[in-house]
Design a protein around this motif. Structure first.
Motif, PDB file in Angstrom:
ATOM      1  N   ASP A  99      45.381  -3.853 102.703  1.00  0.00           N
ATOM      2  CA  ASP A  99      46.534  -3.604 103.555  1.00  0.00           C
ATOM      3  C   ASP A  99      46.088  -3.132 104.937  1.00  0.00           C
ATOM      4  N   PRO A 100      46.608  -3.710 105.999  1.00  0.00           N
ATOM      5  CA  PRO A 100      46.143  -3.351 107.343  1.00  0.00           C
ATOM      6  C   PRO A 100      46.250  -1.871 107.657  1.00  0.00           C
ATOM      7  N   GLN A 101      47.281  -1.186 107.128  1.00  0.00           N
ATOM      8  CA  GLN A 101      47.420   0.247 107.369  1.00  0.00           C
ATOM      9  C   GLN A 101      46.775   1.082 106.266  1.00  0.00           C
ATOM     10  N   LEU A 102      47.082   0.748 105.019  1.00  0.00           N
ATOM     11  CA  LEU A 102      46.633   1.590 103.908  1.00  0.00           C
ATOM     12  C   LEU A 102      45.129   1.523 103.658  1.00  0.00           C
ATOM     13  N   LYS A 103      44.453   0.496 104.163  1.00  0.00           N
ATOM     14  CA  LYS A 103      43.017   0.392 103.894  1.00  0.00           C
ATOM     15  C   LYS A 103      42.217   1.523 104.534  1.00  0.00           C
ATOM     16  N   ASP A 104      42.829   2.213 105.487  1.00  0.00           N
ATOM     17  CA  ASP A 104      42.160   3.357 106.105  1.00  0.00           C
ATOM     18  C   ASP A 104      42.334   4.634 105.288  1.00  0.00           C
ATOM     19  N   GLU A 105      43.059   4.555 104.180  1.00  0.00           N
ATOM     20  CA  GLU A 105      43.138   5.652 103.210  1.00  0.00           C
ATOM     21  C   GLU A 105      42.270   5.306 102.011  1.00  0.00           C
ATOM     22  N   TYR A 106      41.710   6.345 101.381  1.00  0.00           N
ATOM     23  CA  TYR A 106      40.726   6.121 100.317  1.00  0.00           C
ATOM     24  C   TYR A 106      41.118   6.879  99.047  1.00  0.00           C
ATOM     25  N   ILE A 107      40.988   6.181  97.932  1.00  0.00           N
ATOM     26  CA  ILE A 107      40.999   6.819  96.614  1.00  0.00           C
ATOM     27  C   ILE A 107      39.546   6.947  96.201  1.00  0.00           C
ATOM     28  N   ILE A 108      39.082   8.161  95.919  1.00  0.00           N
ATOM     29  CA  ILE A 108      37.687   8.347  95.510  1.00  0.00           C
ATOM     30  C   ILE A 108      37.630   8.594  94.004  1.00  0.00           C
ATOM     31  N   LEU A 109      36.866   7.759  93.325  1.00  0.00           N
ATOM     32  CA  LEU A 109      36.631   7.886  91.882  1.00  0.00           C
ATOM     33  C   LEU A 109      35.239   8.465  91.685  1.00  0.00           C
ATOM     34  N   THR A 110      35.123   9.513  90.886  1.00  0.00           N
ATOM     35  CA  THR A 110      33.851  10.217  90.752  1.00  0.00           C
ATOM     36  C   THR A 110      33.411  10.339  89.299  1.00  0.00           C
ATOM     37  N   ALA A 111      32.100  10.363  89.113  1.00  0.00           N
ATOM     38  CA  ALA A 111      31.478  10.668  87.824  1.00  0.00           C
ATOM     39  C   ALA A 111      30.089  11.209  88.124  1.00  0.00           C
ATOM     40  N   HIS A 112      29.683  12.264  87.447  1.00  0.00           N
ATOM     41  CA  HIS A 112      28.346  12.808  87.728  1.00  0.00           C
ATOM     42  C   HIS A 112      27.296  12.088  86.891  1.00  0.00           C
ATOM     43  N   SER A 113      26.205  11.758  87.549  1.00  0.00           N
ATOM     44  CA  SER A 113      25.141  10.960  86.921  1.00  0.00           C
ATOM     45  C   SER A 113      24.011  11.817  86.364  1.00  0.00           C
ATOM     46  N   ASP A 114      23.981  13.108  86.683  1.00  0.00           N
ATOM     47  CA  ASP A 114      22.913  13.990  86.201  1.00  0.00           C
ATOM     48  C   ASP A 114      23.264  14.574  84.845  1.00  0.00           C
ATOM     49  N   HIS A 115      22.241  15.137  84.200  1.00  0.00           N
ATOM     50  CA  HIS A 115      22.444  15.944  82.994  1.00  0.00           C
ATOM     51  C   HIS A 115      21.450  17.107  83.067  1.00  0.00           C
ATOM     52  N   ILE A 116      21.114  17.704  81.950  1.00  0.00           N
ATOM     53  CA  ILE A 116      20.359  18.970  81.970  1.00  0.00           C
ATOM     54  C   ILE A 116      18.884  18.807  81.640  1.00  0.00           C
ATOM     55  N   GLY A 117      18.410  17.571  81.504  1.00  0.00           N
ATOM     56  CA  GLY A 117      16.977  17.356  81.357  1.00  0.00           C
ATOM     57  C   GLY A 117      16.421  17.720  79.989  1.00  0.00           C
ATOM     58  N   VAL A 118      15.231  18.255  79.988  1.00  0.00           N
ATOM     59  CA  VAL A 118      14.494  18.576  78.754  1.00  0.00           C
ATOM     60  C   VAL A 118      14.592  20.070  78.493  1.00  0.00           C
ATOM     61  N   SER A 119      14.956  20.434  77.269  1.00  0.00           N
ATOM     62  CA  SER A 119      15.114  21.844  76.915  1.00  0.00           C
ATOM     63  C   SER A 119      13.770  22.557  76.934  1.00  0.00           C
ATOM     64  N   GLN A 120      13.730  23.726  77.579  1.00  0.00           N
ATOM     65  CA  GLN A 120      12.496  24.501  77.655  1.00  0.00           C
ATOM     66  C   GLN A 120      12.379  25.509  76.517  1.00  0.00           C
ATOM     67  N   ASN A 121      13.532  25.957  76.001  1.00  0.00           N
ATOM     68  CA  ASN A 121      13.510  27.034  75.013  1.00  0.00           C
ATOM     69  C   ASN A 121      13.910  26.592  73.620  1.00  0.00           C
ATOM     70  N   SER A 122      14.152  25.294  73.450  1.00  0.00           N
ATOM     71  CA  SER A 122      14.637  24.804  72.174  1.00  0.00           C
ATOM     72  C   SER A 122      13.533  24.806  71.110  1.00  0.00           C
ATOM     73  N   VAL A 123      13.909  25.177  69.884  1.00  0.00           N
ATOM     74  CA  VAL A 123      12.977  25.099  68.757  1.00  0.00           C
ATOM     75  C   VAL A 123      13.099  23.745  68.058  1.00  0.00           C
ATOM     76  N   LEU A 124      14.012  22.917  68.525  1.00  0.00           N
ATOM     77  CA  LEU A 124      14.212  21.614  67.926  1.00  0.00           C
ATOM     78  C   LEU A 124      13.064  20.673  68.290  1.00  0.00           C
ATOM     79  N   LYS A 125      12.767  19.739  67.399  1.00  0.00           N
ATOM     80  CA  LYS A 125      11.712  18.767  67.659  1.00  0.00           C
ATOM     81  C   LYS A 125      12.091  17.860  68.822  1.00  0.00           C
ATOM     82  N   ASP A 126      13.342  17.415  68.850  1.00  0.00           N
ATOM     83  CA  ASP A 126      13.851  16.597  69.956  1.00  0.00           C
ATOM     84  C   ASP A 126      14.343  17.530  71.049  1.00  0.00           C
TER      85      ASP A 126
END
Length: 538
Positions: free
Chosen positions: A300-327
């Motif tokens: 749309d010539p007018q509405l295209k200057d407005e934005y809907i932003i869709l977000t999702a975080h791509s990070d997680h918490i990595g490798v556990s340092q204190n876990s007693v689990l094998k994995d």
């Protein structure tokens, strides 16, 4: 592109999942995204790690294949976020409190915890202690703990809680501003005392597990730590029993204060007649981690200057340092490879649609959510389009796709016109919008949408229903996931993920985003919403 990203190419070429040309959401394509994003090779996608860089490269490549335009810096898909990190020297923390007659040294990792100092390798402060209630200054709620008390050059002692009659979301917002309030009133340190409520939500013993985790903050364009608060020279957290010891030294019954909190009686801020010394050593470093940004321009010539932003975080918490689990690898399949996969498939839907959306769509895969919403906060402060042109945010964080439901939660929807928009779209798709089932947890201010809310952008955070009566024939209900798999290595591809339902969830969210992009009425805050006041300076 930074060097770590480019170094991923040779591995990436072996593992790339090729998108098909089918327009409908595909269970197989969704599974393909998940197979890569939650693989052990990515080592839990920790912020600043090679694994997260690899995930970012994969996301950018998928956007490129779809024909989604780059929306990052310098014509790329990447907005590289600079971070400062600080790791605590575990031998260094020291907290000594004195009343003039006796001194008590609290035991680090026993009854006292500290985190690393993000500003300095060596930090030390000695000052008088002042009890400051909760440390909250909330003018919107007609509440302050700072009236009539001189905190200048003092160490504040605060309770790890808030008034129990506060609205949960507004109360959580003001709790996040405590450091800012302390600095404004001249504090040079803070001691946080655990309470029965905070102990039930986040036990002191559990908090010990995160002491070794580096503190992370993003750097401004000028190179300073955003919200680093260098005026606070020392901080510590005490267990309930240690808190009682501190208040006993001041001749005050902490249990009586807890009782006042429970009964919503006012607390009296006052000097404690004590002094404290807080010391610690930290190791500082810097790193980077990318947000990945794509844009589909509106038609749309007018509405295209407005934005809907869709977000999702791509990070997680990595490798556990204190876990007693094998994995020890926290793969983050549901948190948040599922959200990233959903967003990638929504982009695919838009790309293959018969007509372009009227408003422009931003697809933002943000880093550093697990460190404190850092990547989304950086983007909201340094957006690649004018922030006043971003009219709505739809956030996808941890959709648990191991059960089916016809009910959707949109955290924060009651604050804006997005509630009616989302509800209407769901009804058209034989789904139902339900109320926030746990308002006391203030989820609306705990994921990436909050970064945009603070800038005045109406937002919702969408997940399938978490209702207790949702049954999963495959054996993993939402309650089971949250109790046994959340932030654990078992959040992996061995979960019974329902990929057909995942594809349906994509279609639902695509319909919501499409309708928001095409409605002639710009989304807006409800006039009576507290959050409508946060973007007053936009």
């Amino acid at each position: 592109m930074n060097k770590r990203l480019s170094s991923c190419f040779w591995v990436f070429s072996l593992l790339c999942v090729v998108s098909g040309a089918v327009s409908a959401a595909s269970p197989e394509r969704f599974k393909g995204h998940m197979m890569l994003l939650a693989d052990d090779l990515l080592a839990g996608r920790d912020t600043g790690s090679l694994g997260h860089d690899f995930a970012s490269l994969y996301i950018a490549s998928e956007l490129q294949k779809m024909g989604v335009s780059p929306g990052g810096d310098n014509g790329t898909y990447y907005q590289v976020v600079p971070f400062k990190q600080s790791t605590l020297d575990m031998q260094s923390p020291r907290l000594v409190v004195s009343n003039g007659n006796e001194s008590v040294e609290f035991e680090f990792m026993q009854n006292m915890l500290m985190s690393a100092d993000i500003n300095s390798e060596s930090s030390s402060v000695t000052a008088e202690l002042v009890f400051m209630g909760f440390g909250i200054d909330a003018p919107y709620l007609n509440y302050t703990d700072y009236e009539g008390v001189d905190l200048n050059g003092k160490i504040a002692v605060i309770l790890s809680d808030r008034p129990h009659d506060f609205p949960s979301e507004e109360g959580s917002h003001y709790r996040r501003l405590i450091s800012e309030s302390l600095v404004e009133h001249g504090a040079v340190g803070v001691i946080v005392v655990s309470t029965p409520v905070s102990e039930s939500v986040s036990p002191f013993e559990k908090r010990k597990l995160y002491v070794k985790t580096p503190s992370t903050r993003w750097l401004t364009k000028e190179g300073s730590v955003f919200n680093g608060f260098p005026q606070i020279k020392g901080s510590a957290t005490l267990s309930i029993e240690a808190g009682k010891t501190l208040f006993d030294m001041a001749g005050i019954d902490l249990e009586a204060i807890f009782e006042k909190v429970e009964n919503n009686e006012p607390l009296t801020s006052r000097p404690l007649g004590l002094t404290a010394t807080i010391e610690k050593q930290s190791v500082l470093s810097e790193t980077t981690s990318p947000n990945v940004i794509g844009i589909i321009e509106g038609s749309d010539p007018q509405l295209k200057d407005e934005y809907i932003i869709l977000t999702a975080h791509s990070d997680h918490i990595g490798v556990s340092q204190n876990s007693v689990l094998k994995d020890k690898i926290n793969n983050g399949a549901m948190d948040n490879a599922s959200g990233v996969s959903t967003l990638l498939e929504i982009a695919h839907e838009f790309h293959h649609a018969d007509s372009k959306p009227k408003r422009s769509i931003i697809f933002a895969f943000v880093t550093g959510e697990e460190k404190g919403l850092l990547g989304s906060e950086y983007y909201a402060n340094y957006p690649t389009v004018p922030i006043e042109k971003i009219v709505a945010n739809v956030n996808l964080d941890m959709p648990i796709l191991t059960y089916r439901t016809n009910e959707i939660i949109a955290f924060g929807a009651t604050h804006s016109s997005l509630e009616s928009s989302v509800s209407e779209t769901l009804l058209k798709n034989e789904m139902k919008l339900i109320d926030d089932p746990m308002p006391e947890q203030a989820i609306f201010v705990r994921s990436d949408q909050y970064s945009f809310v603070k800038q005045g952008v109406p937002a919702v955070f969408l997940v399938p229903s978490l209702a207790a009566d949702v049954k999963d024939a495959l054996g993993v209900s939402p309650q089971t996931f949250l109790a046994k798999h959340y932030h654990m290595p078992s959040d992996d591809l061995n979960l019974p993920i329902d990929y057909d339902w995942a594809a349906q969830f994509v279609e639902i969210n695509y319909a919501i985003a499409r309708d928001l992009a095409n409605t002639p009425i710009t989304p807006s805050w409800n006039e009576d919403s507290f959050f409508s006041t946060l973007g007053a300076n936009k």
